[in-house]
Scaffold this active site. Structure first.
Site, PDB file in Angstrom:
ATOM      1  N   GLU A  50       0.822  -1.220   0.000  1.00  0.00           N
ATOM      2  CA  GLU A  50       0.000   0.000   0.000  1.00  0.00           C
ATOM      3  C   GLU A  50       0.853   1.266   0.000  1.00  0.00           C
ATOM      4  O   GLU A  50       0.470   2.284  -0.599  1.00  0.00           O
ATOM      5  CB  GLU A  50      -0.936   0.012   1.216  1.00  0.00           C
ATOM      6  CG  GLU A  50      -2.052  -1.021   1.150  1.00  0.00           C
ATOM      7  CD  GLU A  50      -1.662  -2.368   1.760  1.00  0.00           C
ATOM      8  OE1 GLU A  50      -2.542  -3.242   1.877  1.00  0.00           O
ATOM      9  OE2 GLU A  50      -0.464  -2.526   2.125  1.00  0.00           O
ATOM     10  N   PHE A 112     -12.036  -6.580  13.664  1.00  0.00           N
ATOM     11  CA  PHE A 112     -10.931  -7.060  12.841  1.00  0.00           C
ATOM     12  C   PHE A 112     -10.549  -6.016  11.794  1.00  0.00           C
ATOM     13  O   PHE A 112     -11.405  -5.519  11.067  1.00  0.00           O
ATOM     14  CB  PHE A 112     -11.327  -8.377  12.156  1.00  0.00           C
ATOM     15  CG  PHE A 112     -10.278  -8.917  11.227  1.00  0.00           C
ATOM     16  CD1 PHE A 112      -9.076  -9.392  11.720  1.00  0.00           C
ATOM     17  CD2 PHE A 112     -10.482  -8.942   9.859  1.00  0.00           C
ATOM     18  CE1 PHE A 112      -8.090  -9.884  10.866  1.00  0.00           C
ATOM     19  CE2 PHE A 112      -9.513  -9.441   8.993  1.00  0.00           C
ATOM     20  CZ  PHE A 112      -8.315  -9.907   9.499  1.00  0.00           C
ATOM     21  N   GLN A 113      -9.294  -5.665  11.743  1.00  0.00           N
ATOM     22  CA  GLN A 113      -8.739  -4.670  10.821  1.00  0.00           C
ATOM     23  C   GLN A 113      -9.400  -3.303  10.966  1.00  0.00           C
ATOM     24  O   GLN A 113      -9.546  -2.557   9.993  1.00  0.00           O
ATOM     25  CB  GLN A 113      -8.812  -5.159   9.370  1.00  0.00           C
ATOM     26  CG  GLN A 113      -7.875  -6.342   9.096  1.00  0.00           C
ATOM     27  CD  GLN A 113      -7.680  -6.651   7.628  1.00  0.00           C
ATOM     28  OE1 GLN A 113      -8.561  -6.396   6.811  1.00  0.00           O
ATOM     29  NE2 GLN A 113      -6.538  -7.224   7.290  1.00  0.00           N
ATOM     30  N   LYS A 162     -17.610  -0.192   5.143  1.00  0.00           N
ATOM     31  CA  LYS A 162     -18.033  -1.197   4.174  1.00  0.00           C
ATOM     32  C   LYS A 162     -19.537  -1.182   3.950  1.00  0.00           C
ATOM     33  O   LYS A 162     -20.013  -1.360   2.819  1.00  0.00           O
ATOM     34  CB  LYS A 162     -17.588  -2.592   4.632  1.00  0.00           C
ATOM     35  CG  LYS A 162     -17.840  -3.664   3.565  1.00  0.00           C
ATOM     36  CD  LYS A 162     -17.196  -4.991   3.923  1.00  0.00           C
ATOM     37  CE  LYS A 162     -17.371  -5.995   2.777  1.00  0.00           C
ATOM     38  NZ  LYS A 162     -16.716  -7.293   3.056  1.00  0.00           N
ATOM     39  N   MET A 474      24.239   8.736   3.376  1.00  0.00           N
ATOM     40  CA  MET A 474      24.150  10.040   4.020  1.00  0.00           C
ATOM     41  C   MET A 474      24.341   9.934   5.525  1.00  0.00           C
ATOM     42  O   MET A 474      24.982  10.800   6.150  1.00  0.00           O
ATOM     43  CB  MET A 474      22.809  10.708   3.706  1.00  0.00           C
ATOM     44  CG  MET A 474      22.735  12.157   4.159  1.00  0.00           C
ATOM     45  SD  MET A 474      23.976  13.214   3.371  1.00  0.00           S
ATOM     46  CE  MET A 474      23.106  13.703   1.881  1.00  0.00           C
TER      47      MET A 474
END
Length: 563
Positions: A50, A112-113, A162, A474
């Site tokens: 993602e 969940f999630q 959802k 760096m």
């Protein structure tokens, strides 16, 4: 007509003219992805992470000037996307990121999630929404695109539960947006513009300080005309590279921590600073009390909160740069005498003669700066250059011959390692007529290496050039300068075989140890038109110079390092 929330999302993309969406599906956004399957109005590119989806949308937006779009699911899908949102927010990139969320009835139950996505994104987005019904979804989507692309651009996050994506409602997409609390000022104050023009004509040592706002506003052509008409020298920030052509005699180079000697000295000795769209980042200003302390300051910016935030401004002008410059330029032309600044130009020319931007080349080992210059000689204007973050990023800004805005795609404000490769995929998708090149390091490239699969699958022929010094370069440089060479966890001697890794994913790979091998690899990679990894073994301990130590002053640069 009535449709589901998921169908509304797809219809909004169509009405907004979206051509490409980058994303990754999951449970909470599955209804939307079911509608993606049924449509043919835009291309969906499945990334393998993602974070990469949002960086790819970011690169697409930076290269095209259009709004980038990414879809992710709830929970870890969204938290993976946060780095991409923060990267875009710091650099004012127009983007809409749509995330799925658990059903409204389950919000707050540790489902969940489930994650508080709007709470998390509040500090790294221009605006965000939690959609509560399908009825409000058309308005919110229209507002999201408008807010992302107007005023000072930025990412907008829309979190859709959802059950809202399954809910039926009437789809009425607004034709325009009127937000009483959000009305960016585009026309500058005429009186202030007149005062600023008079100040320019009276100055003896003026300097143009060009920032990313010039690129975002599409005002580079006006800036070029302004510089040409006045013959006032100019410096660019990292985000403004390419506003002026690299060969413009009035361009002094990049300003700031790794800026050119003449650019930093010009800022230190100017009596008038004409700041067009910068945000006075600490990597540019150094010690604020010493920054351009002899100069009066003109600051033009569409974001009023940026004006006077860090540096006192004598001539503040809030407005769109394109509109402000269209009014200011004729006024300056009426009174300006370009010969007035000849002595000033001579001083700055002398500074460049004393300490030009250069490096010590070698026939025994490849210098990273040589690689960047060589790509510039071979590809020049044909390429759009993306970078990751580190030494290679600064060398690219110093040595690539940029000639037009949006030619450099890089993470400036957040400094995000792992940005370059997915951003370069977005570039290739947005401007397919250009060669998409990603300069990266052996540390940065591993952070989103999985996107090799995405690029190969979607025929996005990015040429990745790894400046491989087997260090986190760096950080190692700072450890060399300021930590007595205590190289704590910066040695990357153990690395994968990048050639075989590229080939395993369906691309091509090259290991390069000589200049001749590099020339052959670059030509072959560009001609093959497939995803490429050119692993260039460079001088391990080459440093980025000049350098202004953190918190130091621009006129006190480290110009060399001796062991």
């Amino acid at each position: 007509m009535e449709m589901t929330g998921a169908q509304m999302v797809i219809e909004a993309m169509k009405l907004e003219g979206v051509e490409t969406v980058f994303g990754y599906p999951g449970g909470a956004i599955m209804n939307v992805y079911d509608e993606i399957y049924k449509q043919s109005d835009f291309k969906h590119i499945l990334t393998r992470h993602e974070q990469a989806a949002v960086h790819a949308a970011d690169g697409y937006a930076r290269a095209t000037g259009k709004v980038g779009v990414a879809f992710v699911t709830s929970g870890p899908g969204f938290t993976n996307a946060v780095t991409g949102l923060a990267t875009a927010y710091m650099d004012s990139v127009p983007m809409v990121v749509i995330s799925g969320q658990v059903p409204i009835t389950m919000i707050g139950t540790d489902a969940f999630q489930e994650i508080d996505a709007t709470g998390i994104s509040r500090s790294c987005t221009k605006h965000n929404y939690l959609v509560r019904s399908a009825r409000e979804l058309p308005r919110i989507l229209k507002e999201a695109f408008y807010i992302a692309s107007s005023g000072r651009p930025g990412p907008v996050h829309v979190d859709i539960p959802k059950d809202v994506t399954a809910e039926m409602a009437k789809f009425e997409y607004p034709s325009h947006i009127d937000l009483p609390t959000y009305r960016p000022t585009t026309k500058g104050n005429v009186r202030q513009i007149k005062k600023a023009a008079e100040a320019i004509c009276k100055a003896k040592r003026p300097i143009f300080y060009l920032g990313g706002g010039v690129v975002n506003s599409g005002s580079a052509d006006l800036v070029r005309e302004f510089v040409k008409a006045t013959r006032i020298p100019a410096v660019e920030t990292l985000m403004a590279r390419g506003v002026l052509r690299h060969d413009d005699p009035l361009l002094l180079g990049m300003v700031g921590m790794h800026g050119s000697y003449q650019a930093n000295m010009a800022m230190s000795e100017a009596d008038l600073m004409i700041a067009l769209g910068p945000r006075f980042d600490d990597r540019v200003t150094g010690k604020l009390s010493e920054f351009a302390k002899h100069a009066k300051v003109i600051h033009v910016d569409i974001d009023p909160s940026s004006i006077g935030k860090l540096v006192d401004v004598d001539y503040p002008i809030v407005g769109d740069l394109k509109e402000v410059l269209a009014v200011m330029l004729p006024k300056v032309k009426e009174c300006v005498d370009p010969d007035r600044y000849q002595a000033w130009r001579n001083i700055l020319k002398r500074y460049n003669e004393i300490h030009p931007m250069q490096f010590e080349d070698s026939d025994k080992v490849i210098k990273p700066q040589w690689v960047i210059k060589r790509v510039g000689e071979v590809l020049g204007d044909r390429a759009v250059i993306s970078t990751d973050v580190g030494q290679h990023q600064m060398w690219t800004a110093q040595f690539y011959p940029f000639s037009y805005p949006r030619q450099l795609i890089t993470s400036g404000g957040l400094g995000t390692m792992g940005f370059g490769f997915p951003a370069a995929m977005g570039v290739r998708r947005g401007v397919p007529d250009k060669v998409s090149v990603n300069f990266t390091g052996d540390g940065s490239i591993l952070m989103n290496i999985q996107e090799l699969v995405t690029a190969v699958e979607n025929r996005l022929p990015v040429v990745n050039i790894i400046l491989n010094n087997h260090y986190l370069g760096m950080v190692r440089q700072w450890q060399t300068f300021f930590y007595d060479k205590r190289y704590a966890e910066t040695d990357l001697s153990f690395q994968p075989d990048f050639v075989r890794l590229a080939e395993a994913c369906g691309g091509v790979g090259y290991r390069v140890e000589t200049k001749e091998e590099f020339d052959e690899a670059l030509e072959d990679a560009v001609n093959k038109g497939v995803v490429a990894m050119i692993d260039v073994i460079v001088d391990r301990e080459e440093n980025v110079l000049p350098m202004v130590p953190s918190g130091g002053t621009l006129y006190n640069m480290m110009l060399e390092y001796k062991d």
